[in-house]
Design an enzyme around this catalytic site. Structure first.
Site, PDB file in Angstrom:
ATOM      1  N   HIS A 234     -40.836 -45.444 -22.740  1.00 53.05           N
ATOM      2  CA  HIS A 234     -41.189 -44.983 -24.086  1.00 53.05           C
ATOM      3  C   HIS A 234     -42.582 -45.390 -24.509  1.00 53.05           C
ATOM      4  CE1 HIS A 234     -36.806 -44.154 -24.560  1.00 53.05           C
ATOM      5  NE2 HIS A 234     -37.397 -43.030 -24.892  1.00 53.05           N
TER       6      HIS A 234
ATOM      7  N   ARG B  79     -39.717 -36.442 -32.386  1.00 56.51           N
ATOM      8  CA  ARG B  79     -38.931 -37.676 -32.199  1.00 56.51           C
ATOM      9  C   ARG B  79     -38.926 -38.446 -33.519  1.00 56.51           C
ATOM     10  NH1 ARG B  79     -41.641 -37.772 -26.803  1.00 56.51           N
ATOM     11  NH2 ARG B  79     -40.025 -38.020 -25.214  1.00 56.51           N
TER      12      ARG B  79
ATOM     13  N   CYS C 295     -37.937 -30.564 -22.681  1.00 64.98           N
ATOM     14  CA  CYS C 295     -38.908 -31.363 -23.446  1.00 64.98           C
ATOM     15  C   CYS C 295     -39.181 -32.730 -22.832  1.00 64.98           C
ATOM     16  CB  CYS C 295     -38.465 -31.513 -24.899  1.00 64.98           C
ATOM     17  SG  CYS C 295     -36.921 -32.416 -25.078  1.00 64.98           S
TER      18      CYS C 295
HETATM   19  C1  PEP Z   1     -35.848 -37.260 -22.493  1.00 67.56           C
HETATM   20  O1  PEP Z   1     -34.982 -38.110 -22.261  1.00 67.56           O
HETATM   21  O2  PEP Z   1     -36.323 -36.512 -21.624  1.00 67.56           O
HETATM   22  C2  PEP Z   1     -36.399 -37.122 -23.849  1.00 67.56           C
HETATM   23  C3  PEP Z   1     -37.207 -36.135 -24.152  1.00 67.56           C
HETATM   24  O3  PEP Z   1     -36.066 -38.101 -24.742  1.00 67.56           O
HETATM   25  P1  PEP Z   1     -36.768 -39.523 -24.810  1.00 67.56           P
HETATM   26  O4  PEP Z   1     -37.859 -39.538 -23.787  1.00 67.56           O
HETATM   27  O5  PEP Z   1     -37.269 -39.712 -26.193  1.00 67.56           O
HETATM   28  O6  PEP Z   1     -35.650 -40.450 -24.460  1.00 67.56           O
END
Ligand code: PEP
Ligand code: MG
Length: 763
Positions: free
Chosen positions: A377, A484, A690
């Protein structure tokens, strides 16, 4: 005066301090230093070697050897006894040096008449920057105390030499002056790290350590008794700190963490360690300098051992030394409290997304971490903020100092610490090339993304903060495919109130205008922890209370958020999706909560959204096997490939060891992606992707080949992906993918690269 006699090393340290403060040029001062050491140690020879960029040790000053040899004698690391000292970062003491198999005779120095030799490494930050040697004509046995005091002198000297004013290399060259000491060190200390690009872009800046090393200002003790007392007090405070940590509830329950702390306690009471600290104080250092000296020796040892268990223990000892240093200097470790320089590049072992958001955005231009993967993240946040980032820069913390010049290349995953002039020149040029490329992407801004054979592809951006919104216009994206919402929660010190949430969502819709925005409801848990939300400690947070599971356990969180979204969208279109849904029941539960809020809005006579579309993220493999039953219930789905692939292959997306281990263009994941798109097409449900996969042109090309027509990605990827799309014959890549999957080919990446090259498709 023999060094073992009282006052010997202290007299020498005082003399050193006087010499280094003299208003003379560096060479003259170094000549004076070696003379003073030779006299103090009753040695006929004292020589100082410094390590140059080409990894050669150069004789920089000598008392007793032929002066002509200065700057003309060079030894490789590992060559001769001096090279051996540098290689092992450890002292050598020999009554008969010439009898040693490593002795390398250098006729220009005239050293054949000297029998005994004692040399110590000059260590700075755990690295060898030079070697200090004394020699005698007789077969002398150097006492332990003498070796000890040489080590202390070498440390002070390393500090003094390294802090020489940076040279004006160009001026020196024009004047025909050979490069000064500062230049040699600047050159020798420049270093390149190979890591992985986690967020694109190039940054020039200055190092800020995420957990800064403690700065010591006084090295030489004015009053040994006082320093002895300070050291004892520091050690007591350290033990007390560890006791408090061990008795805390949380630690008492956590097995492994407790073991580590107990090991720390053991070290802190360990006689070997405390004795070395006391000895260093007795030799004339301040308590803080003594702690640093012992820490540097420890680091030098750490570089020599390959056994991982031992390395870890030495790392613990290093951390313990840091804690002791903090007690001795009273310096706190709070990163937020430091004043950031312009063009800050944060260097850390690892960094969470919240820690990154703590830094002042107007000063931060780049991030380097020793660990980290591109789906973690923190990398996603870095990309959202367009902050270039490199991960996997192993051991960089052993090399950098606060304030160092540094260049970071988020594209190639390279980091240059204290770059040389030619590297700076090369990167200045690369920045220009990038700017030209960017101009090419900018020119595509208003042009729709349509393949060569006329297939329109929807390109959205991922966003989460107000600072992301200008990217909509900058990139010419179709909309926001993933908003997000948790990022706003992560950057707040307190739970964002209803009005604050509503205003943010309203602002996003205002800026987007006719462009579609898909809001994802709160996705916290795993590494996205909210400081104000008490969460239970979990063994496996990635598989724990996160996403919609957590939201349904605390429905008021989701309820207020949905209320804020409905209020913000009054009279406008609202697209909502839920994260981390594992089974249809969870989706139904979350959807019911939205219906309740809609009903409430209607009851209160408030304006509802003009249209409401509700979808879900597909990021847990179990949901893929429920698509026939799920699809009739949803308005759209969006694939979160970051989590989906982590759970599909059973690897931790945050663990750098797995970066690149499983190729998303491998047969299993492609078959999974094909299965999803076929199901959605059969039921006429719109599907997009995404995850970070969409941000990479080659991967996006494969997905188009499978039938995907909508992607949401980090803003800086819109240009490169659009350029790929515009040059892509979609039907041909579809044929290629069909064949590859039918034949269960495991070399799809190579097939696609070849296809792109043959068709002049930039990827
Ligand atoms: C994913 O898991 O691909 C996603 C877009 O969500 P995040 O990266 O915020 O967990
Ligand atoms: Mg996810």
């Amino acid at each position: 005066m023999p060094v073992g006699s009282p006052g010997g090393p202290r007299v020498l340290l005082r003399r050193l301090r006087e010499i280094m403060a003299e208003p003379k040029d560096t060479q003259t001062r170094l000549d004076m230093v070696v003379r003073a050491i030779a006299a103090n140690m009753v040695a006929e020879v004292c020589s100082l070697y410094l390590l140059r960029a080409n990894n050669l040790l150069e004789l920089f000053a000598t008392e007793g050897l032929n002066p002509e040899a200065v700057h003309n004698t060079h030894l490789r690391i590992g060559e001769g006894l001096v090279g051996l000292i540098a290689k092992n970062a450890d002292y050598v003491s020999l009554p008969d040096a010439q009898a040693h198999p490593q002795f390398a005779y250098r006729p220009e120095t005239g050293e054949e008449i000297f029998k005994s030799l004692m040399g110590v490494p000059m260590l700075r930050g755990g690295r060898v920057i030079g070697v200090l040697v004394v020699q005698n004509r007789t077969m002398r046995h150097y006492e332990e105390e003498e070796i000890e005091s040489m080590q202390t002198v070498a440390m002070i000297l390393a500090e003094a030499v390294a802090s020489e004013a940076p040279p004006d290399a160009r001026y020196d060259a024009q004047q025909g002056i050979p490069p000064g000491i500062g230049a040699v060190l600047a050159e020798a200390r420049s270093h390149r790290f190979h890591g992985r690009g986690m967020a694109e872009g190039i940054a020039f800046g200055n190092v800020v350590l995420h957990e800064p090393r403690v700065a010591i200002t006084h090295f030489i003790a004015a009053d040994v008794k006082a320093e002895r007392a300070a050291l004892d007090a520091g050690l007591q405070a350290l033990l007390k700190e560890l006791d408090v940590m061990l008795s805390s509830d949380k630690i008492a329950r956590a097995g492994e963490h407790r073991d580590v702390l107990e090991a720390y306690q053991m070290f802190a009471r360990d006689h070997g360690w405390t004795e070395r600290l006391h000895e260093a104080v007795e030799s004339g250092l301040t308590a803080a300098a003594a702690a640093e000296r012992v820490q540097m020796e420890n680091r030098a040892r750490m570089q020599r051992v390959s056994d991982s268990y031992l390395r870890e223990r030495l790392q613990d000892l290093d951390d313990l030394s840091n804690r002791l240093l903090r007690h001795l200097t009273g310096q706190t470790r709070a990163p937020g409290s430091v004043q950031l320089p312009d063009n800050t590049i944060v260097v850390a072992h690892s960094l969470g997304p919240t820690a990154l958001l703590d830094y002042d955005r107007s000063k931060l231009v780049g991030v380097v971490v020793e660990e980290g993967t591109d789906t973690s993240h923190v990398a996603i946040v870095a990309r959202a903020l367009e902050i270039p980032m490199v991960g996997g820069a192993a051991d960089i913390l052993d090399w950098v100092e606060p304030g160092d010049n540094i260049i970071l290349d988020g594209e190639l995953g390279a980091v240059y610490v204290r770059p040389t002039e030619d590297v700076i020149a090369a990167y200045t040029e690369r920045m220009e090339v990038r700017a030209r490329k960017q101009a090419q992407f900018d020119a595509l801004r208003g042009i729709p993304a349509v393949t060569k054979d006329g297939v329109p592809i929807r390109l959205d951006i991922n966003a989460g903060l107000i600072v992301d919104l200008p990217h909509l216009d900058d990139t010419g994206a179709d909309g926001i495919g993933l908003f997000r919402t948790e990022l706003q929660f992560l950057i707040s010190a307190l739970f964002p109130r209803f009005e604050v949430q509503r205003d943010l969502y309203g602002r996003v819709l205002d800026v987007a205008g006719d462009r579609r925005v898909i809001f994802r409801t709160l996705d916290v848990g795993a590494d996205k922890t909210l400081p104000y939300l008490r969460q239970r400690g979990e063994e496996n947070p990635a598989l724990g209370w996160r996403g919609t599971r957590l939201a349904m356990e605390r429905p008021s969180l989701l309820k207020y958020q949905v209320r804020a979204l409905l209020a913000a969208a009054a009279g406008r279109a609202l697209n909502l999706m839920f994260p981390m849904i594992s089974e249809i029941g969870e989706f139904k539960q979350a959807r019911a909560l939205v219906d309740q809020e809609l009903e409430r809005q209607r009851r209160l006579g408030q304006t509802p959204p003009a249209c409401l579309r509700i979808g879900t993220m597909v990021e847990v493999p179990s949901l893929v096997w429920q698509l026939p039953h799920l699809l009739p219930l949803v308005d759209f789905i969006s694939i979160g490939s970051n989590d989906l692939l982590q759970f599909f292959y059973a690897y931790d997306r945050e663990n750098p060891k797995f970066a690149g281990r499983y190729d998303p263009l491998g047969a299993p994941s492609l078959q999974l992606m094909q299965h999803i798109v076929r199901q959605c097409d059969a039921q006429g449900v719109p599907v997009g992707l995404c995850g970070e996969l969409a941000s990479r042109p080659l991967e996006a090309m494969a997905l188009i080949g499978l039938g995907y027509r909508a992607f949401s990605m980090s803003p800086m990827s819109i240009g490169p992906v659009k350029l790929m799309v515009m040059n892509l014959p979609a039907a041909e890549v579809a044929g290629l993918m069909d064949e590859a999957l039918a034949a269960n080919r495991h070399d799809v990446r190579a097939l696609l690269t070849d296809f792109a090259t043959r068709n002049n498709i930039p990827y």
